[in-house]
Write an enzyme that holds these catalytic residues in place. Structure first.
Site, PDB file in Angstrom:
ATOM      1  N   ASP A 164       1.013  -1.198   0.011  1.00  0.00           N
ATOM      2  CA  ASP A 164      -0.108   0.012   0.109  1.00  0.00           C
ATOM      3  C   ASP A 164       1.007   1.226   0.081  1.00  0.00           C
ATOM      4  O   ASP A 164       1.904   1.478  -0.799  1.00  0.00           O
ATOM      5  CB  ASP A 164      -0.882  -0.122   1.313  1.00  0.00           C
ATOM      6  CG  ASP A 164      -2.147   0.899   1.113  1.00  0.00           C
ATOM      7  OD1 ASP A 164      -3.231   0.582   0.436  1.00  0.00           O
ATOM      8  OD2 ASP A 164      -1.964   2.104   1.777  1.00  0.00           O
ATOM      9  N   HIS A 196      -4.715  -7.683   0.103  1.00  0.00           N
ATOM     10  CA  HIS A 196      -4.102  -6.535   0.200  1.00  0.00           C
ATOM     11  C   HIS A 196      -3.043  -6.349   1.788  1.00  0.00           C
ATOM     12  O   HIS A 196      -2.203  -5.763   1.447  1.00  0.00           O
ATOM     13  CB  HIS A 196      -4.760  -5.492   0.182  1.00  0.00           C
ATOM     14  CG  HIS A 196      -4.412  -3.938  -0.047  1.00  0.00           C
ATOM     15  ND1 HIS A 196      -3.740  -3.715  -0.816  1.00  0.00           N
ATOM     16  CD2 HIS A 196      -4.372  -3.086   0.944  1.00  0.00           C
ATOM     17  CE1 HIS A 196      -3.421  -2.377  -0.821  1.00  0.00           C
ATOM     18  NE2 HIS A 196      -3.831  -1.909   0.460  1.00  0.00           N
ATOM     19  N   TYR A 223      -3.717  11.101   1.039  1.00  0.00           N
ATOM     20  CA  TYR A 223      -4.070  10.990  -0.096  1.00  0.00           C
ATOM     21  C   TYR A 223      -4.148  12.167  -1.090  1.00  0.00           C
ATOM     22  O   TYR A 223      -3.640  12.304  -2.284  1.00  0.00           O
ATOM     23  CB  TYR A 223      -5.387  10.350  -0.390  1.00  0.00           C
ATOM     24  CG  TYR A 223      -5.543   8.818  -0.024  1.00  0.00           C
ATOM     25  CD1 TYR A 223      -5.654   7.725  -0.907  1.00  0.00           C
ATOM     26  CD2 TYR A 223      -5.579   8.418   1.290  1.00  0.00           C
ATOM     27  CE1 TYR A 223      -5.443   6.395  -0.586  1.00  0.00           C
ATOM     28  CE2 TYR A 223      -5.399   7.052   1.616  1.00  0.00           C
ATOM     29  CZ  TYR A 223      -5.606   6.051   0.644  1.00  0.00           C
ATOM     30  OH  TYR A 223      -5.363   4.765   0.754  1.00  0.00           O
TER      31      TYR A 223
END
EC number: 3.3.2.9
Length: 473
Positions: free
Chosen positions: A239, A446, A389
């Site tokens: 990630d 993930h 982000y």
């Protein structure tokens, strides 16, 4: 002749005459090799490390570089406040037969909240968190939290430092089950493990200024390793951790002995890769695809477009107005839990969306899941974690210096079958010039270290053994 050409490294490939290069293009792996070479030749070798200041106010003339022990604490008041908020939850009934396709199913949410309210023991989990030594140190104006676990070294074993970096919506706690598998091994190498919290996540202080992205985090983590006395070390990530550790390898390749990733980030916007997608389903050998690549990639539109659109709504919110959406999450533990745990459902296996309970307890215990949620809740770190982000995506991400710079350190790639996007091994060379290991993992998604710590540890160890054996020849 063809087999020999396919094994050429990039430096040798650059010295081929035109006739041999044409022959290489016609070989089964040649298309991918040439495309990777062209991308490699055009990219810079390193990216500048720079400097920064993320503390409040002006940068002082000196900075305290002391490393302090840190202990996670809780209180009766903290637990009582949590229980009060849970007790005041208002529910909306789910649509019939909706399962997890509309998000976190409120019927199952009631069960999770009942456990959280009446059985989950935060005080006990704080002791679990504190089983490893925690530290803080101030770097570029903010307190950086990390755990530092020294190994159990056997006679003849080499101790190698390894930094492991988490992502969103995870935390350093994701690594708690893999740490003992790395700090006590039967191989020639054993690891001294450092797991920092990304600034703005968990117990690391949030940046006070705009602009803190993966490049800034990479520089801070380099400074952390330098402060700990390490001149060479391995890095591992998934990630956001994959982006940060990539950047660390790009910034100071002389310090990074090897890079191991469980989320493979390659360039996927070239004409060659578009052609390989068209050809690969029918003639995979021609573009270097394996049968497993074909199984994971196709049907392409469903797996790489539609599924990603279904799973990326959060990303658009967090990359544009994180503070707005974060207000409700920071104020409601139930909203926070639903928002975070839904990702641990679908990102572990997209098939979990069709289950009444989201498949959450297939790979995780509620204690572990809620401990991760509590790290966000008790530190009020959901909003700064979401801002990461916006900081990374507010400019054209594809033209950023790290996106056009290749990675030259030895690299190990663990491709888990239920990761959101699959990168074929034939594409990996578009970013990584020295892929020592590419493993098609048998299971997992993930949150690889959290889901499959044994598999992940085995892959890290075999990768490091390859790198170390090469370096000693």
């Amino acid at each position: 002749m063809l087999k020999e050409l396919e094994l050429l490294d990039f430096e040798t490939l650059g010295n081929l005459d035109r006739s041999k290069l044409q022959l290489l293009v016609l070989s089964s792996a040649g298309v991918g090799a040439v495309l990777c070479y062209l991308a490699w030749r055009q990219s810079p070798k390193t990216i500048p490390i720079g400097d920064g200041w993320w503390g409040a106010g002006e940068k002082p003339s000196t900075e305290d570089k002391t490393i302090h022990r840190f202990v996670v604490k809780t209180s009766v008041e903290e637990t009582e406040d949590l229980h009060r908020r849970i007790d005041q939850t208002r529910f909306t009934d789910p649509l019939e037969d909706s399962r997890f396709n509309y998000g976190f199913n409120s019927n199952y949410l009631r069960r999770v909240l009942s456990y959280w309210r009446h059985q989950f023991d935060w005080e006990k989990q704080v002791k679990v968190i504190n089983q490893y030594p925690h530290f803080k140190t101030k770097i570029e104006g903010i307190d950086v939290h990390f755990i530092h676990v020294r190994p159990v070294q056997k006679a003849g074993q080499t101790v190698l430092p390894l930094m492991m970096v988490h992502g969103w919506p995870g935390s350093f706690y994701e690594f708690y089950k893999i740490i003992p598998l790395l700090t006590k091994t039967d191989s020639d190498a054993v690891f001294e493990v450092i797991c920092p919290s990304i600034p703005g996540y968990g117990y690391s202080e949030a940046p006070h200024k705009k602009g803190f992205n993966t490049l800034e985090a990479a520089r801070i983590f380099h400074k952390l390793m330098e402060r700990l006395g390490f001149t060479e070390f391995y890095v591992q990530g998934g990630d956001w951790g994959a982006f940060i550790t990539n950047n660390m390898a790009q910034m100071k390749p002389e310090c990074v002995r090897g890079l191991h990733l469980n989320m493979v980030i390659a360039r996927t916007d070239s004409l060659g890769q578009l052609l390989s997608l068209v050809i690969g389903r029918y003639l995979p050998f021609l573009v270097g695809f394996t049968k497993e690549d074909v199984r994971r990639l196709y049907p392409y539109m469903e797996k790489n477009i539609y599924d990603i659109l279904r799973e990326s709504g959060y990303l658009h919110i967090q990359a544009t107005k994180p503070d707005t959406a974060g207000c409700g999450l920071n104020d409601s533990p139930v909203g926070l839990a639903a928002y975070i745990l839904e990702k641990f459902s679908s990102w572990t296996d997209l098939g979990n969306r069709d289950l009444e309970d989201g498949g959450l307890e297939r790979k995780f215990s509620l204690d572990d899941l809620l401990t991760n949620v509590m790290i966000y809740w008790t530190t009020c770190s959901i909003i700064p974690s979401m801002r990461f982000y916006k900081e990374n995506l507010k400019k054209d991400f594809k033209t950023r210096v790290d996106r056009v710079t290749s990675v030259y350190v030895p690299t190990g790639l663990a491709a888990f079958p239920d990761e959101l996007l699959h990168c074929p091994s034939a594409w990996a060379g578009s970013r990584f010039a020295d892929v020592c290991s590419f493993t098609y993992m048998p299971r997992g998604g993930h949150f690889a270290a959290f889901e499959e710590p044994q598999l992940m540890a085995q892959d890290i160890i075999q990768f490091v053994e390859k790198v170390e054996s090469k370096s000693h020849k």
